[in-house]
Design a protein around this motif. Structure first.
Motif, PDB file in Angstrom:
ATOM      1  N   VAL A 204     -30.306   8.718 -44.830  1.00 30.40           N
ATOM      2  CA  VAL A 204     -29.381   8.477 -45.941  1.00 30.40           C
ATOM      3  C   VAL A 204     -29.432   7.028 -46.382  1.00 30.40           C
ATOM      4  O   VAL A 204     -29.868   6.140 -45.642  1.00 30.40           O
ATOM      5  CB  VAL A 204     -27.934   8.850 -45.553  1.00 30.40           C
ATOM      6  CG1 VAL A 204     -27.846  10.309 -45.125  1.00 30.40           C
ATOM      7  CG2 VAL A 204     -27.408   7.933 -44.445  1.00 30.40           C
ATOM      8  N   LEU A 207     -23.678   5.307 -48.373  1.00 32.49           N
ATOM      9  CA  LEU A 207     -22.722   6.422 -48.376  1.00 32.49           C
ATOM     10  C   LEU A 207     -21.356   6.041 -48.939  1.00 32.49           C
ATOM     11  O   LEU A 207     -20.517   6.912 -49.178  1.00 32.49           O
ATOM     12  CB  LEU A 207     -22.549   6.968 -46.959  1.00 32.49           C
ATOM     13  CG  LEU A 207     -23.784   7.581 -46.307  1.00 32.49           C
ATOM     14  CD1 LEU A 207     -23.457   8.043 -44.880  1.00 32.49           C
ATOM     15  CD2 LEU A 207     -24.328   8.750 -47.124  1.00 32.49           C
ATOM     16  N   SER A 208     -21.120   4.756 -49.141  1.00 35.34           N
ATOM     17  CA  SER A 208     -19.793   4.314 -49.586  1.00 35.34           C
ATOM     18  C   SER A 208     -19.654   4.302 -51.106  1.00 35.34           C
ATOM     19  O   SER A 208     -18.536   4.217 -51.628  1.00 35.34           O
ATOM     20  CB  SER A 208     -19.474   2.928 -49.031  1.00 35.34           C
ATOM     21  OG  SER A 208     -20.374   1.960 -49.552  1.00 35.34           O
ATOM     22  N   GLU A 245     -16.823   9.697 -52.697  1.00 31.37           N
ATOM     23  CA  GLU A 245     -17.830   8.969 -51.949  1.00 31.37           C
ATOM     24  C   GLU A 245     -19.043   9.849 -51.703  1.00 31.37           C
ATOM     25  O   GLU A 245     -18.920  11.062 -51.480  1.00 31.37           O
ATOM     26  CB  GLU A 245     -17.277   8.511 -50.595  1.00 31.37           C
ATOM     27  CG  GLU A 245     -16.478   7.229 -50.645  1.00 31.37           C
ATOM     28  CD  GLU A 245     -16.258   6.651 -49.258  1.00 31.37           C
ATOM     29  OE1 GLU A 245     -16.072   5.436 -49.168  1.00 31.37           O
ATOM     30  OE2 GLU A 245     -16.274   7.416 -48.270  1.00 31.37           O
ATOM     31  N   ARG A 247     -20.532   9.878 -49.106  1.00 30.55           N
ATOM     32  CA  ARG A 247     -20.268  10.382 -47.753  1.00 30.55           C
ATOM     33  C   ARG A 247     -19.595  11.760 -47.802  1.00 30.55           C
ATOM     34  O   ARG A 247     -19.871  12.627 -46.956  1.00 30.55           O
ATOM     35  CB  ARG A 247     -19.382   9.398 -46.995  1.00 30.55           C
ATOM     36  CG  ARG A 247     -19.204   9.702 -45.510  1.00 30.55           C
ATOM     37  CD  ARG A 247     -18.218   8.731 -44.877  1.00 30.55           C
ATOM     38  NE  ARG A 247     -18.460   7.368 -45.287  1.00 30.55           N
ATOM     39  CZ  ARG A 247     -19.378   6.557 -44.733  1.00 30.55           C
ATOM     40  NH1 ARG A 247     -20.133   7.016 -43.749  1.00 30.55           N
ATOM     41  NH2 ARG A 247     -19.534   5.334 -45.162  1.00 30.55           N
ATOM     42  N   THR A 248     -18.724  11.973 -48.776  1.00 31.88           N
ATOM     43  CA  THR A 248     -18.056  13.266 -48.917  1.00 31.88           C
ATOM     44  C   THR A 248     -19.066  14.360 -49.272  1.00 31.88           C
ATOM     45  O   THR A 248     -18.996  15.482 -48.745  1.00 31.88           O
ATOM     46  CB  THR A 248     -16.966  13.187 -49.997  1.00 31.88           C
ATOM     47  OG1 THR A 248     -16.005  12.206 -49.621  1.00 31.88           O
ATOM     48  CG2 THR A 248     -16.276  14.534 -50.187  1.00 31.88           C
ATOM     49  N   LEU A 250     -22.213  14.287 -48.495  1.00 34.69           N
ATOM     50  CA  LEU A 250     -22.991  14.499 -47.267  1.00 34.69           C
ATOM     51  C   LEU A 250     -22.239  15.419 -46.308  1.00 34.69           C
ATOM     52  O   LEU A 250     -22.825  16.355 -45.742  1.00 34.69           O
ATOM     53  CB  LEU A 250     -23.289  13.162 -46.597  1.00 34.69           C
ATOM     54  CG  LEU A 250     -23.978  13.226 -45.233  1.00 34.69           C
ATOM     55  CD1 LEU A 250     -25.361  13.860 -45.351  1.00 34.69           C
ATOM     56  CD2 LEU A 250     -24.070  11.827 -44.615  1.00 34.69           C
ATOM     57  N   ASP A 251     -20.946  15.166 -46.113  1.00 39.40           N
ATOM     58  CA  ASP A 251     -20.163  15.988 -45.197  1.00 39.40           C
ATOM     59  C   ASP A 251     -20.112  17.447 -45.654  1.00 39.40           C
ATOM     60  O   ASP A 251     -20.187  18.372 -44.830  1.00 39.40           O
ATOM     61  CB  ASP A 251     -18.747  15.431 -45.065  1.00 39.40           C
ATOM     62  CG  ASP A 251     -18.703  14.098 -44.313  1.00 39.40           C
ATOM     63  OD1 ASP A 251     -19.698  13.780 -43.621  1.00 39.40           O
ATOM     64  OD2 ASP A 251     -17.694  13.377 -44.435  1.00 39.40           O
ATOM     65  N   ASN A 265     -29.460   5.754 -41.075  1.00 36.63           N
ATOM     66  CA  ASN A 265     -29.643   4.961 -42.284  1.00 36.63           C
ATOM     67  C   ASN A 265     -31.127   4.727 -42.544  1.00 36.63           C
ATOM     68  O   ASN A 265     -31.881   4.424 -41.623  1.00 36.63           O
ATOM     69  CB  ASN A 265     -28.921   3.624 -42.167  1.00 36.63           C
ATOM     70  CG  ASN A 265     -27.419   3.784 -42.186  1.00 36.63           C
ATOM     71  OD1 ASN A 265     -26.889   4.611 -42.924  1.00 36.63           O
ATOM     72  ND2 ASN A 265     -26.714   2.988 -41.380  1.00 36.63           N
TER      73      ASN A 265
END
Length: 312
Positions: A204, A207-208, A245, A247-248, A250-251, A265
Motif C-alpha cells: 500500500v 493510507l491517511s 480515508e 485506510r477505510t 483498504l479495510d 508499505n
C-alpha cells in the motif's frame, strides 16, 4: 440525441456507451488505432485528438448533438513520470477539440469537458466540502493540465459562445478499472493472493489521504444528465460528497478477502506530493439535474473484487 464519445476505449467510455444506449441515444465513440471498443449498438471511429484536422473532419461527418470529451492521460502517478505526454494529451488535445467545434459546420453542438477534483489541490483550511467557486491550487501535474482544460473551456464559452459544460469528477471506480487506481489495485492484489500467485501481503501507499469515491456507473449517469439538463458555461462537481480515508477503503476490501492478509508499505506507491483531503460539495449538480450517487462503496469494492477474481 446523437452522442460522440471521444476516448471511448477507456475505463469510463464503455460505461458511458452503455448508459447512453440504455437511455435511447445514438452513440458514436472514438479510439486510437491500437485500441478496441466492443460495445453492441455503438459505432466506432478511429481518432487521435493530437491531429486537429481529423477531429474537425469527424465533427463534420457525424454532426453530433453532444460531445463527451473523455480522452485523457488520467493517472496522477503517471503524470509525474510522463509530464510531457500528460500535457500534450490533456491540453493540446483539448485545444484541438475546442477549435474543431469552432470550425465545425454544425454550430449547436454541446461538449462535456471532463476534468478532475484533483484540480482543487491544496485547498484552504475549512474549505471542505469544496464548491465549484473554490480557487484552484493543483498539487500535481495531472491536476494542473486538467485545470488548464477547464479554463480553456470557460474561455471558449465566453469568447466564442460555444456550448461548453465543465465537469470536475472526483475519484470513481468499478469493475474493469486499471490497477494503477487504488480500489482496483487493492482488489487485484486480494484476488492474486487468494489464487496463491502472490504472497499474503498487501502493498500500500499513503493510507491517511482522504478522498471521495463514487461508482463509475453513478458517474456516467451524471454525465448523461448534465448533457440533458446542465447549464452552458457552468462547472459541476461530480462525486459522492463524502470523503473517506484510503485506510477505510483498504479495510472494506480486506474484510471481503477469503484468507488472512497482512499490510506492508510500498515506497513505490507513494506520490511526490499528495493532498490530505479532497471532498466535494455536490449541491450544484443536484440542483440542476437531480443527480446523486446511489451505489455504495461496499458494492463498488465487492463488484471490483469479483471482477478481478474472474480474471487472475
Amino acid at each position: 440525441m446523437k452522442a460522440l464519445i471521444i476516448g471511448g476505449a477507456g475505463f469510463v467510455g464503455g460505461y458511458l456507451i452503455r448508459e447512453l444506449l440504455g437511455a435511447g441515444w445514438e452513440v458514436h465513440a472514438t479510439c486510437l488505432p491500437s485500441e478496441k471498443i466492443e460495445e453492441d449498438g455503438c459505432s466506432v471511429h478511429t481518432l487521435d485528438i493530437l491531429e486537429k484536422d481529423a477531429v474537425t473532419a469527424i465533427f463534420n461527418s457525424l454532426k453530433p448533438d453532444v460531445i463527451f470529451h473523455l480522452a485523457a492521460q488520467s493517472s496522477v502517478a503517471l503524470s509525474w513520470k510522463k509530464p510531457q505526454l500528460t500535457a500534450d494529451i490533456n491540453i493540446k488535445g483539448s485545444v484541438n477539440v475546442l477549435e474543431s467545434m469552432r470550425d465545425a459546420e454544425k454550430k449547436d453542438m454541446r461538449i462535456i469537458l471532463i476534468g478532475s477534483g484533483e484540480e482543487y489541490g491544496f485547498i484552504r483550511e475549512g474549505a471542505c466540502p469544496i464548491s465549484e467557486s473554490e480557487p484552484l491550487n493543483p498539487g500535481n501535474i495531472y491536476a494542473a493540465t486538467k485545470a488548464c482544460q477547464g479554463m480553456l473551456g470557460e474561455i471558449y464559452f465566453r469568447a466564442y459562445r460555444l456550448d461548453v459544460i465543465m465537469v470536475r469528477a472526483f475519484n470513481h471506480s468499478g469493475p474493469g478499472q486499471l490497477p494503477m487506481f487504488v480500489i482496483s489495485d487493492f482488489c487485484r492484489q486480494i484476488a492474486e493472493i487468494e489464487k496463491g500467485i502472490r504472497q499474503p501481503q498487501m502493498a500500500v501507499g499513503n493510507l491517511s489521504a482522504m478522498r471521495d469515491f463514487t461508482d463509475v456507473r453513478d458517474v456516467v449517469r451524471a454525465y448523461r444528465l448534465l448533457a440533458e439538463r446542465g447549464v452552458s458555461g457552468e462547472t459541476y462537481n461530480v462525486g459522492r460528497g463524502q470523503a473517506v480515508e484510503v485506510r477505510t477503503i483498504l479495510d472494506m476490501a480486506l474484510s471481503m478477502a477469503e484468507c488472512p492478509i497482512s499490510v506492508v508499505n510500498d515506497p513505490a506507491k507513494m506520490r511526490a506530493s499528495d493532498i490530505p483531503i479532497i471532498e466535494p460539495d455536490v449541491s450544484h449538480i443536484a440542483k440542476h439535474t437531480g443527480w446523486k450517487a446511489e451505489i455504495s462503496m461496499e458494492q463498488t469494492i465487492r463488484d471490483t473484487l469479483d471482477y478481478w477474481r474472474s480474471r487472475v
